[in-house]
Write a protein that holds these residues in place. Structure first.
Motif, short mmCIF file in Angstrom:
data_model
loop_
_atom_site.label_atom_id
_atom_site.label_comp_id
_atom_site.label_asym_id
_atom_site.label_seq_id
_atom_site.Cartn_x
_atom_site.Cartn_y
_atom_site.Cartn_z
N VAL A 32 0.83 -1.20 0.00
CA VAL A 32 0.00 0.00 0.00
C VAL A 32 0.87 1.26 0.00
O VAL A 32 0.61 2.22 -0.75
N TYR A 73 2.80 1.56 -3.47
CA TYR A 73 1.96 1.75 -4.66
C TYR A 73 1.31 3.13 -4.69
O TYR A 73 1.36 3.83 -5.70
N PHE A 74 0.71 3.54 -3.58
CA PHE A 74 -0.02 4.80 -3.58
C PHE A 74 0.90 6.01 -3.36
O PHE A 74 0.69 7.05 -3.96
N ASP A 93 1.93 6.88 2.04
CA ASP A 93 3.30 6.39 2.22
C ASP A 93 3.96 7.02 3.44
O ASP A 93 4.64 6.34 4.21
N ARG A 112 6.22 0.18 -9.86
CA ARG A 112 4.93 0.81 -10.15
C ARG A 112 4.95 1.70 -11.39
O ARG A 112 3.90 2.01 -11.95
N ARG A 121 -3.15 0.25 -15.93
CA ARG A 121 -3.94 1.41 -15.52
C ARG A 121 -4.74 1.97 -16.69
O ARG A 121 -5.91 2.35 -16.52
N HIS A 175 -7.14 -0.95 -8.43
CA HIS A 175 -5.88 -0.93 -7.67
C HIS A 175 -5.54 -2.31 -7.12
O HIS A 175 -4.38 -2.71 -7.12
#
Length: 335
Positions: free
Chosen positions: A156, A159-160, A165, A222, A231, A237
């Motif tokens: 998580v 990726y985000f 983060d 990513r 995407r 996601h």
């Protein structure tokens, strides 16, 4: 031909004029049909190709792994330990903590007790076999829990990115700031000492390492082309994380898991040695702790379970080295 010539040709009666096209083929050359375009970066278009490549890479990794003699030794010894742990209730159905013989029988002194007895007349061989069950249970279960939570947090965060983060990285740093073994002792001391408590405590202190490793892998993957293609195709996601990025980030995580199992076994042994393990079961660490005061007179009480810990941890480390050689792309390309 000039524009004047073209205009004159148009004015000639009975003459037909066909405008030139960009795809016009030279005279005498048969038109060729180009290969069909395929977007190999798109997950749907490359599914069959990816499956073939994955099978090929998996076979190559297995071939490299089993060609390593150290990895073979580690796998063989770990398989022996697992078999012994599974068959311990068959060979010794009685409680390993029960007193079954005369105290301080040395190994080989009595055929009924091949590895002797301790100060209370308990069978040392029975304790070692049953102790392997606790060591493997704690090591494998704590590693599985730590890997699950660490991979989720790292995936998580990597990726985000952004504020997600930042928050998760600060959480990881809080756990890594505290000394691992001190935190482990505090957690076990607060709760009631048991195999479940020790397992959960070890998982709590082991997940930050996996989270940082997973985060680094996700940050590197990513922005790859196949992720951007997924995407653009509108995938969610969760599908991108678990089906596109995570399989490519697994090799270093798999290598780390073998080291985590060895570390968990050592931590459980250290806790049992200090008297913070489960008092209702026998483990290698508790056997060493019981015999530490008799090292000069009955050294086998600490040496035999100590050898079991050493060789098991060594086997796990050899397996980790073999997995690194097999799954590391730099080594794979060299082969």
């Amino acid at each position: 031909m000039s524009s004047t010539g073209v205009g004159a040709l148009r004015n000639i009666p009975g003459a037909t004029y066909a405008p030139a096209t960009e795809n016009e083929q030279p005279a005498g050359v048969a038109p060729t049909e180009g290969p069909a375009w395929s977007n190999v970066k798109a997950p749907d278009a490359r599914s069959q190709q990816s499956a073939t490549i994955a099978i090929t890479n998996g076979r190559r990794a297995l071939r490299v792994f089993f060609a390593n003699p150290n990895a073979l030794f580690g796998t063989g010894f770990l398989g022996l330990v697992i078999a012994v742990a599974l068959l311990a209730p068959v060979f010794f159905p009685d409680d390993p903590l029960s007193m079954v013989g005369r105290p301080f029988l040395w190994p080989g002194q009595d055929p009924a007790f091949p590895l002797g007895t301790d100060s209370l007349g308990r069978d040392v061989l029975s304790g070692i076999l049953h102790g392997s069950r606790i060591s493997l249970f704690v090591g494998l279960t704590a590693t599985a829990l730590g890997l699950t939570f660490g991979v989720l947090v790292g995936a998580v965060a990597g990726y985000f990115g952004g504020w997600v983060d930042d928050i998760l990285v600060r959480l990881v740093e809080i756990f890594q700031t505290l000394p691992s073994f001190v935190l482990l002792v505090v957690l076990v001391a607060i709760a009631q000492p048991s195999a479940t408590t020790v397992t959960l405590a070890i998982a709590v202190i082991s997940w930050p390492t996996v989270a940082r490793l997973t985060r680094a892998e996700f940050r590197a993957i990513r922005e790859k082309d196949f992720v951007m293609a997924a995407r653009s195709l509108g995938f969610g996601h969760s599908r991108i994380i678990f089906r596109e990025i995570l399989p490519n980030a697994l090799p270093p995580i798999i290598v780390t898991s073998s080291v985590m199992v060895a570390t968990a076994i050592l931590m459980e042994s250290a806790l049992s040695f200090m008297g913070l393990g489960d008092p209702n079961v026998v483990s290698w660490g508790s056997m060493i702790g019981t015999g530490r005061e008799l090292v000069r007179t009955a050294w086998y009480l600490t040496a035999l379970p100590g050898f079991a810990i050493v060789f098991t941890v060594l086997a796990l480390n050899l397996i980790g080295d073999g997995l690194n050689d097999a799954l590391n792309p730099r080594f794979s390309q060299d082969r």
